[in-house]
Scaffold this active site. Structure first.
Site, short mmCIF file in Angstrom:
data_model
loop_
_atom_site.label_atom_id
_atom_site.label_comp_id
_atom_site.label_asym_id
_atom_site.label_seq_id
_atom_site.Cartn_x
_atom_site.Cartn_y
_atom_site.Cartn_z
N TYR A 54 0.82 -1.21 0.00
CA TYR A 54 0.00 0.00 0.00
C TYR A 54 0.85 1.26 0.00
CZ TYR A 54 -4.03 -2.97 0.37
OH TYR A 54 -4.99 -3.92 0.09
N ARG A 57 1.26 1.75 -3.65
CA ARG A 57 0.01 2.25 -4.24
C ARG A 57 -0.14 3.75 -3.96
NH1 ARG A 57 0.73 -2.09 -5.19
NH2 ARG A 57 1.46 -1.08 -7.06
N GLN A 87 -16.33 2.54 -4.22
CA GLN A 87 -15.59 1.36 -3.79
C GLN A 87 -14.08 1.60 -3.89
OE1 GLN A 87 -17.50 -2.48 -5.35
NE2 GLN A 87 -18.46 -0.92 -6.64
N ASN A 88 -13.71 2.74 -4.47
CA ASN A 88 -12.29 3.04 -4.68
C ASN A 88 -11.67 3.62 -3.41
OD1 ASN A 88 -12.76 2.27 -7.32
ND2 ASN A 88 -13.09 4.37 -8.04
N VAL A 89 -10.39 3.34 -3.25
CA VAL A 89 -9.67 3.88 -2.08
C VAL A 89 -8.85 5.11 -2.45
CG1 VAL A 89 -9.64 1.65 -0.92
CG2 VAL A 89 -7.71 2.29 -2.37
N ASP A 90 -8.84 5.50 -3.73
CA ASP A 90 -8.11 6.70 -4.13
C ASP A 90 -8.89 7.95 -3.71
OD1 ASP A 90 -9.90 7.67 -6.34
OD2 ASP A 90 -9.37 5.76 -7.24
N HIS A 105 -14.60 1.13 1.04
CA HIS A 105 -13.48 0.22 1.28
C HIS A 105 -12.26 0.92 1.86
CE1 HIS A 105 -15.47 -2.45 -2.01
NE2 HIS A 105 -16.01 -2.61 -0.82
N GLY A 176 -18.52 2.26 -13.68
CA GLY A 176 -17.23 1.57 -13.63
C GLY A 176 -17.10 0.51 -12.57
N SER A 178 -18.18 -3.68 -11.65
CA SER A 178 -18.70 -4.94 -12.18
C SER A 178 -19.91 -5.43 -11.39
CB SER A 178 -17.61 -6.01 -12.12
OG SER A 178 -17.21 -6.24 -10.77
#
Length: 235
Positions: A54, A57, A87-90, A105, A176, A178
């Site tokens: 991480y 990342r 759902q993104n961690v950015d 998340h 974006g 699924s």
């Protein structure tokens, strides 16, 4: 009174900004098995490996900028009451100017306690001068600092606030993702019967609902442009 739009966003909205997705054929799961770097068991097995994963990342995130999709989501706040459930961690939604964001998340630019990861007293924000978590760095409760990420095997504490937002939405837009990862995928089912639903993704997505969904089969930025035009027509 402004209509309420809730966006549910996934890795596809950030892919255009250069952030690797996990599930695509060339994604991060191909290089790093999920159980190794994204599960609580993996962290307990080798915390240093996971922390360093991480850290890398986080360094990559510094070079990434919001794309057109992020910016259009933020611009819609001028006309609508907008909530982003990601759902993104950015932090690209924040950088683009969105002001009401629920991170399901976790957040890559934050660190927290290994003992009590959701204790707000232990959550700290990292910055460009202090990007790395090191072994031996301590949270306020004395435990090892770890990434503020919700891993597989852990509860998703923000799912209930997200569900409440979806229940109030006049318009629900999925961008974006699924819709394979639960509990996030189940959020669609909280939409009101009369809510308008849109799904933006270049690939076919099987939404877990019988609701009437308007599919926009394009990438995030082009799909958001089409959505904005459709919303103007419907006003």
């Amino acid at each position: 009174m402004k209509k309420k739009i809730v966006f549910i966003t996934g890795a596809g909205i950030s892919a255009e900004s250069g952030i690797s997705t996990f599930r695509d054929s060339d994604g991060l799961w191909e290089k790093y098995p999920v159980q190794v770097v994204a599960s609580i068991e993996g962290y307990h097995r080798d915390p240093e490996l996971v922390i360093n994963f991480y850290n890398e990342r986080r360094k990559q995130l510094l070079d990434c900028k919001p794309n057109g999709a992020h910016r259009l989501v933020a611009e819609l706040e001028k006309m609508y009451d907008v909530t982003v459930v990601t759902q993104n961690v950015d932090n690209l939604h924040e950088k683009a100017g969105s002001t009401n964001i629920i991170h399901l998340h976790g957040e890559l630019m934050k660190a927290t306690s290994s003992r009590n990861p959701n204790d707000p007293r232990c959550i700290v924000t990292l910055d460009e001068d202090h990007l790395e978590i090191k072994m031996g760095d301590k949270a306020k409760d004395g435990s090892q600092l770890r990434p503020f990420i919700v891993w597989f095997g852990e509860a998703v504490p923000m799912i209930e606030p997200a569900a409440r937002e979806v229940m109030e939405a006049d318009i629900l837009v999925i961008v974006g993702t699924s819709l394979n990862v639960y509990p996030a995928a189940g959020l669609v089912n909280y939409a009101k019967p009369d809510a308008k639903l849109f799904l933006i993704d270049p690939k076919p997505v099987q939404a877990p609902t019988l609701m009437d969904i308007h599919y926009i089969q394009k990438g995030a930025s082009e799909g958001m442009k089409e959505l904005v035009e459709l919303l103007k027509e419907q006003e």
